[in-house]
Design an enzyme around this catalytic site. Structure first.
Site, short mmCIF file in Angstrom:
data_model
loop_
_atom_site.label_atom_id
_atom_site.label_comp_id
_atom_site.label_asym_id
_atom_site.label_seq_id
_atom_site.Cartn_x
_atom_site.Cartn_y
_atom_site.Cartn_z
N ASP A 69 -6.64 -7.85 -13.54
CA ASP A 69 -7.32 -6.05 -12.93
C ASP A 69 -7.56 -7.59 -11.84
O ASP A 69 -8.50 -8.32 -11.77
CB ASP A 69 -8.72 -5.89 -13.97
CG ASP A 69 -8.38 -4.39 -12.81
OD1 ASP A 69 -7.62 -3.23 -12.75
OD2 ASP A 69 -9.52 -4.41 -12.75
N GLY A 151 0.56 -2.14 -1.87
CA GLY A 151 -0.89 -2.02 -1.84
C GLY A 151 -1.07 -2.26 -0.14
O GLY A 151 -0.73 -1.55 0.01
N TYR A 152 -1.84 -2.88 -0.50
CA TYR A 152 -3.75 -3.23 1.21
C TYR A 152 -2.27 -4.69 1.35
O TYR A 152 -3.22 -4.56 2.19
CB TYR A 152 -4.62 -3.32 0.64
CG TYR A 152 -5.34 -2.27 0.18
CD1 TYR A 152 -5.64 -1.30 0.92
CD2 TYR A 152 -5.63 -2.49 -1.69
CE1 TYR A 152 -6.09 -0.12 -0.35
CE2 TYR A 152 -6.20 -0.65 -2.33
CZ TYR A 152 -6.62 -0.07 -1.40
OH TYR A 152 -7.44 0.57 -2.49
P1 IMP Z 1 -4.72 -2.82 -11.04
O1 IMP Z 1 -3.24 -2.74 -11.47
O2 IMP Z 1 -5.79 -2.24 -12.04
O3 IMP Z 1 -5.51 -4.12 -11.16
O4 IMP Z 1 -5.06 -2.49 -9.43
C1 IMP Z 1 -4.84 -3.20 -8.58
C2 IMP Z 1 -4.75 -2.14 -6.71
O5 IMP Z 1 -5.86 -3.16 -6.53
C3 IMP Z 1 -3.96 -2.26 -6.86
O6 IMP Z 1 -2.71 -1.14 -7.07
C4 IMP Z 1 -3.59 -2.36 -5.62
O7 IMP Z 1 -3.79 -1.48 -4.69
C5 IMP Z 1 -4.56 -3.42 -5.03
N1 IMP Z 1 -3.69 -4.72 -5.00
C6 IMP Z 1 -3.49 -5.88 -5.98
N2 IMP Z 1 -3.29 -7.22 -5.62
C7 IMP Z 1 -3.00 -6.87 -4.78
C8 IMP Z 1 -1.93 -7.25 -3.35
O8 IMP Z 1 -1.49 -8.37 -4.46
N3 IMP Z 1 -1.75 -6.88 -2.65
C9 IMP Z 1 -2.14 -5.33 -2.39
N4 IMP Z 1 -2.72 -4.76 -3.10
C10 IMP Z 1 -2.80 -5.30 -4.05
#
Ligand code: IMP
Length: 196
Positions: A69, A151-152
């Site tokens: 996460d 993502g970001y």
């Molecule tokens: P998860 O899948 O619930 O862990 O959500 C992670 C969210 O955090 C992603 O949808 C992105 O918005 C952001 N995120 C996590 N890792 C990255 C990365 O390596 N680059 C850019 N955004 C990230």
């Protein structure tokens, strides 16, 4: 040993397979299993959410699982978007919607906008629960640059760099990222324990 990676995010799958490519652990994605389970991330911490994902997948397959996460933590926004990074601009938000929301919230704050990416990597096999963290420090810039990553990435410049992560190569991101750090640590622990 086969390990299922409990993520639907193809960007992450590619990164994790690359990290484990020099071990005998075989990383299998949910996509390869034909499974589109979407676990609700109701936890208040990265650790709770990573475990929710791993446990949901373990309960189906009874095989070792890894999960992650992760999120973006921005100092001037009191740590937001944090655990709700994926859905910051709403349940159906695109990466772009989330980026624009962050930029609009930061517009009245002075630069630099200090931020970090955090990744909590977790292993669960029904008995053992192992967790490790990785971080990548940097700053948010006020426009999107680059088209790599996800993502970001287009609005985040890592410390010591001039480009955003979206302007770096896949290999470079996978050398320095928060997830690279957490999963490298996890890989070392798993290799020691299960001789991968
Ligand atoms: P998860 O899948 O619930 O862990 O959500 C992670 C969210 O955090 C992603 O949808 C992105 O918005 C952001 N995120 C996590 N890792 C990255 C990365 O390596 N680059 C850019 N955004 C990230």
């Amino acid at each position: 040993m086969k390990i299922i990676f409990a993520s639907q995010n193809q960007g992450k799958v590619k990164e994790i397979k690359d990290i484990f490519s020099d071990t005998s652990f075989e990383i299998i994605s949910l996509y390869e299993l034909g499974n589109n389970i979407d676990v609700e991330e109701t936890g208040k911490t990265f650790s709770e959410n990573a475990f929710l994902k791993a446990k949901a997948v373990y309960d189906i397959y009874k095989e070792p699982v890894i999960s992650d996460d992760s999120g973006l933590v921005i100092e001037q926004l009191d740590g937001r978007p944090g655990v709700i990074s994926a859905r910051y601009a709403g349940e159906k938000a695109t990466y772009r919607d989330n980026n624009l929301k962050v930029l609009s919230e930061l517009k009245d704050f002075p630069e630099p906008h200090k931020a970090k990416f955090v990744s909590l990597a977790l292993f669960f096999d029904g008995k053992n629960r192992i967790e490790v963290e990785g971080e990548l420090q940097g700053i948010i810039i006020m426009e999107e640059r680059g088209s790599g990553g996800f993502g970001y990435d287009p609005i985040f410049i890592p410390g010591g760099y001039e480009q955003t992560i979206a302007q770096l190569s896949f290999e470079e991101k996978n050398r320095i990222s928060h997830r690279a750090k957490s999963f490298q640590k996890l890989k070392e622990i798993l290799t020691g324990r299960f001789s991968g």
